[in-house]
Design an enzyme around this catalytic site. Structure first.
Site, PDB file in Angstrom:
ATOM      1  N   SER A  72     186.503 103.324  18.717  1.00  0.00           N
ATOM      2  CA  SER A  72     187.300 102.272  18.070  1.00  0.00           C
ATOM      3  C   SER A  72     187.188 102.365  16.550  1.00  0.00           C
ATOM      4  CB  SER A  72     186.865 100.888  18.550  1.00  0.00           C
ATOM      5  OG  SER A  72     187.232 100.697  19.904  1.00  0.00           O
ATOM      6  N   SER A 199     184.304 109.570  21.274  1.00  0.00           N
ATOM      7  CA  SER A 199     183.323 108.540  21.622  1.00  0.00           C
ATOM      8  C   SER A 199     182.259 109.144  22.523  1.00  0.00           C
ATOM      9  CB  SER A 199     184.001 107.370  22.335  1.00  0.00           C
ATOM     10  OG  SER A 199     183.061 106.384  22.692  1.00  0.00           O
ATOM     11  N   THR A 237     173.068 103.493   7.561  1.00  0.00           N
ATOM     12  CA  THR A 237     171.992 104.399   7.966  1.00  0.00           C
ATOM     13  C   THR A 237     172.379 105.148   9.233  1.00  0.00           C
ATOM     14  OG1 THR A 237     170.340 102.930   7.002  1.00  0.00           O
ATOM     15  CG2 THR A 237     169.569 104.518   8.647  1.00  0.00           C
ATOM     16  N   CYS A 325     188.254  97.838  28.283  1.00  0.00           N
ATOM     17  CA  CYS A 325     188.358  96.935  27.138  1.00  0.00           C
ATOM     18  C   CYS A 325     189.228  95.719  27.432  1.00  0.00           C
ATOM     19  CB  CYS A 325     188.918  97.690  25.933  1.00  0.00           C
ATOM     20  SG  CYS A 325     187.917  99.116  25.469  1.00  0.00           S
TER      21      CYS A 325
END
Length: 394
Positions: A72, A199, A237, A325
């Site tokens: 996403s 992903s 990070t 989703c």
């Protein structure tokens, strides 16, 4: 009762080989990769190794890979980043009606901010028309975003042809390859792909890690601002363990792709044959051949998909009726509506997505249990009763 998992398009378990690879980065090799001391270099080296693994898997160069938090974010970055960078050149984007909501909702957001979006229709199999694409291109078109393979019906789009058209017109081409990466062969150079989303949790890596390929020479604005990580393009990070997991998972997937896809295609065909030959009033959604090896999407008339999933779950079978989703939505799948299904038929869909861990015995158990479940639900359905009464009247 044994649980049988048939929802690999929603997510996959972390592969054991991947888990073994990433465990040290939760404890022993914990240093922040941005730090200057010696132990931080271990994290940096691991990240760069993973970058090479991801790049090799899609035919890219190492410095064209940027790590993100998932598909996403990658989709949002590609689209919003292009929109911001090229807004003075034009404010028109072309996409399709069957994209994942990470693309559709991003485009809807841009529409509220003055952008013009063309949503290409698809045929009954979920394929776009290349002529429609060519006709939709305007002087102010700056981006074409078409998914590589659909997450619900498994249809694989003509990506190389789309890339060629985009390149000929000097338009950026982005593809959401979340369902395709590691599952079908990809070469971003040969396919003229400018940006590609990945992903990790769709191919045996952890959740919360993804990547965006951005071709050299392509300029897009940053989506996340802060530190100078990812060559100053994506602040935050680095998720070292997740990055290492993505690199290992996609490397393994590509190494095994021919053997895995041959096996998945066999299982897929067994599912399709077993269902369509034993249950009336059902249809396979998506293209018959141009589809992901492990995807089966079938609509059953006169029943509700939610009830079907609950009864399958009572038998230990995990499946879905569409995108994970939107599993909490009562609306029918936008993908199934786009390929021409009526609302009632779209509501009765079942998506089975397979992995190499599934067996012939599990597939046969699914078919065995599905037949009486569909029969039971239809006996409870007023729509089916109306159909039978109408048939008898004739």
């Amino acid at each position: 009762m044994k649980t049988i998992y048939f929802d690999n398009a929603a997510t996959t378990p972390v592969r054991k080989e991947v888990l073994n690879e990433i465990m040290p980065y939760f404890s022993d090799i914990f240093a922040n990769a941005s730090s200057v001391y010696d132990i931080a270099s271990q994290s940096r080296k691991a990240i760069e190794k993973a970058r090479e693994q991801v790049a090799k898997a899609i035919g890219a160069q190492k410095d064209e890979i940027y790590f993100t938090a998932g598909g996403s974010e990658s989709d949002n970055w590609a689209i919003k980043g292009t929109a911001d960078a090229l807004s003075k050149k034009g404010k028109h984007i072309i996409t399709t009606q069957i994209e994942h909501h990470a693309v559709l909702h991003t485009c809807e957001f841009l529409e509220k901010h003055g952008w013009d979006i063309t949503y290409l229709p698809v045929d009954e199999y979920g394929l776009i028309s290349l002529d429609d694409l060519k006709n939709a291109i305007r002087p102010d078109t700056v981006l074409i975003s078409v998914m590589f393979a659909n997450n619900e019906i498994g249809t694989i789009e003509p990506i190389a042809e789309i890339g060629k058209i985009a390149r000929e017109h000097g338009i950026y081409f982005h593809t959401d390859a979340v369902q395709a990466a590691g599952h079908v062969k990809i070469d971003v150079k040969e396919m003229n792909i400018d940006m590609l989303s990945i992903s990790g949790h769709k191919l045996g890596a952890p959740k919360g890690i993804g990547a965006l390929y951005v071709r050299k020479g392509i300029t897009i604005s940053n989506l996340i601002h802060g530190g100078r990580q990812e060559k100053g393009k994506r602040a935050g990070t680095e998720n070292t363990a997740g990055i290492v997991g993505l690199g290992k998972a996609i490397e393994l997937a590509v190494e095994e792709i021919d053997e895995t896809n041959s096996y998945l295609t066999m299982l897929r065909e067994r599912v399709i044959k077993g269902i369509t030959e034993n249950i009336d009033f059902c249809r396979l959604n998506g293209h018959r051949e141009k589809r992901l090896p492990g995807n089966v999407n079938i609509s059953f008339e006169f029943i509700e998909g939610e009830s079907l999933l609950l009864l399958l779950n009572s038998k230990g079978i995990c499946a879905s009726s569409g995108s994970a989703c939107t599993s909490g939505s009562l609306d029918p799948s936008h993908v199934l509506l786009a390929i021409g299904l009526e609302h009632e038929k779209a509501h009765g869909s079942l998506r089975i997505t397979l992995s190499k861990e599934n067996t012939v015995e599990e597939v046969d158990y699914l078919i065995k249990e599905l037949i009486p479940i569909v029969k039971r639900l239809r006996e409870m359905s007023p729509l089916y009763e109306d159909y039978l009464n109408g048939e008898k009247a004739v």
